[in-house]
Write a protein that holds these residues in place. Sequence first.
Motif, PDB file in Angstrom:
ATOM      1  N   TYR A  79      39.090  42.572  45.349  1.00 47.41           N
ATOM      2  CA  TYR A  79      41.595  42.774  44.860  1.00 47.41           C
ATOM      3  C   TYR A  79      42.228  42.029  46.347  1.00 47.41           C
ATOM      4  O   TYR A  79      42.831  42.489  47.007  1.00 47.41           O
ATOM      5  CB  TYR A  79      41.132  44.520  45.950  1.00 47.41           C
ATOM      6  CG  TYR A  79      41.123  44.807  44.718  1.00 47.41           C
ATOM      7  CD1 TYR A  79      41.116  45.683  43.156  1.00 47.41           C
ATOM      8  CD2 TYR A  79      39.309  45.890  44.939  1.00 47.41           C
ATOM      9  CE1 TYR A  79      40.407  46.755  42.340  1.00 47.41           C
ATOM     10  CE2 TYR A  79      38.495  46.672  43.743  1.00 47.41           C
ATOM     11  CZ  TYR A  79      39.478  46.810  43.095  1.00 47.41           C
ATOM     12  OH  TYR A  79      38.770  47.973  41.568  1.00 47.41           O
ATOM     13  N   GLN A  87      49.548  41.636  40.227  1.00 47.08           N
ATOM     14  CA  GLN A  87      49.686  43.173  41.660  1.00 47.08           C
ATOM     15  C   GLN A  87      50.330  42.684  42.680  1.00 47.08           C
ATOM     16  O   GLN A  87      49.578  41.438  43.520  1.00 47.08           O
ATOM     17  CB  GLN A  87      48.005  43.029  41.398  1.00 47.08           C
ATOM     18  CG  GLN A  87      47.514  44.128  42.502  1.00 47.08           C
ATOM     19  CD  GLN A  87      46.069  44.120  42.018  1.00 47.08           C
ATOM     20  OE1 GLN A  87      45.460  43.466  42.309  1.00 47.08           O
ATOM     21  NE2 GLN A  87      45.466  45.668  41.682  1.00 47.08           N
ATOM     22  N   ALA A 125      44.287  50.739  44.933  1.00 41.80           N
ATOM     23  CA  ALA A 125      42.661  50.014  43.491  1.00 41.80           C
ATOM     24  C   ALA A 125      41.711  49.950  44.228  1.00 41.80           C
ATOM     25  O   ALA A 125      40.892  51.174  44.091  1.00 41.80           O
ATOM     26  CB  ALA A 125      43.316  49.168  42.026  1.00 41.80           C
ATOM     27  N   ASN A 142      45.914  48.487  37.754  1.00 40.44           N
ATOM     28  CA  ASN A 142      45.592  47.510  37.280  1.00 40.44           C
ATOM     29  C   ASN A 142      46.308  46.676  35.505  1.00 40.44           C
ATOM     30  O   ASN A 142      45.597  46.049  35.549  1.00 40.44           O
ATOM     31  CB  ASN A 142      44.278  47.365  36.898  1.00 40.44           C
ATOM     32  CG  ASN A 142      43.236  47.691  38.933  1.00 40.44           C
ATOM     33  OD1 ASN A 142      43.972  47.074  39.026  1.00 40.44           O
ATOM     34  ND2 ASN A 142      42.554  48.994  39.111  1.00 40.44           N
ATOM     35  N   PHE A 145      47.295  43.501  36.028  1.00 39.47           N
ATOM     36  CA  PHE A 145      46.229  42.344  36.741  1.00 39.47           C
ATOM     37  C   PHE A 145      44.467  41.763  35.399  1.00 39.47           C
ATOM     38  O   PHE A 145      44.376  41.236  35.863  1.00 39.47           O
ATOM     39  CB  PHE A 145      45.379  43.295  38.017  1.00 39.47           C
ATOM     40  CG  PHE A 145      44.669  42.257  38.636  1.00 39.47           C
ATOM     41  CD1 PHE A 145      45.245  41.548  39.680  1.00 39.47           C
ATOM     42  CD2 PHE A 145      43.282  42.764  38.923  1.00 39.47           C
ATOM     43  CE1 PHE A 145      43.757  40.578  40.359  1.00 39.47           C
ATOM     44  CE2 PHE A 145      42.009  42.041  39.351  1.00 39.47           C
ATOM     45  CZ  PHE A 145      42.865  41.160  40.350  1.00 39.47           C
TER      46      PHE A 145
END
Length: 142
Positions: free
Chosen positions: A35, A72, A80, A122, A125
């Motif tokens: 991430y 993101q 996340a 997400n 993303f």
Amino acid sequence: MQKLAIYLNEKQLNVLKYIFQNTSIEIFNYAVKNYNIQRIYTLVENGVSVNFFSNDKLRASVFVAELFNLFQTESQGLRAKEIKINMDKIERLIKFRMSCNRSYCNELRTYNELREEYNLLNARFSEFRKLYKKYKYELETY
């Protein structure tokens, strides 16, 4: 679930394409798994600043940070990651309870709630990953 569309201007697309084409799949996967998509940029920041911003690293860094935030933000990435860790723990607990023939309804409910939040965090993303695949494929076909 609705399909999200992120509209990028020409400069954003060109910078993103350059970053993706100059990022190996190993580095990309490592950054995504942890991430930390800003890591992708750090490996190509000199090229981006020279090719698109007349060697102005500050302008290039701000531009790319804002571009990546469309997909993101750092806080979304941290959340996340936290959710994924909790989901993994609950998944192990559910498997343990199943093996002992014990009830796991509460854990399953919690897991599903976390999964829903994780998927929402997400959603954009996933578009980032799709663009990476698209631009990497374009590079390989030439």
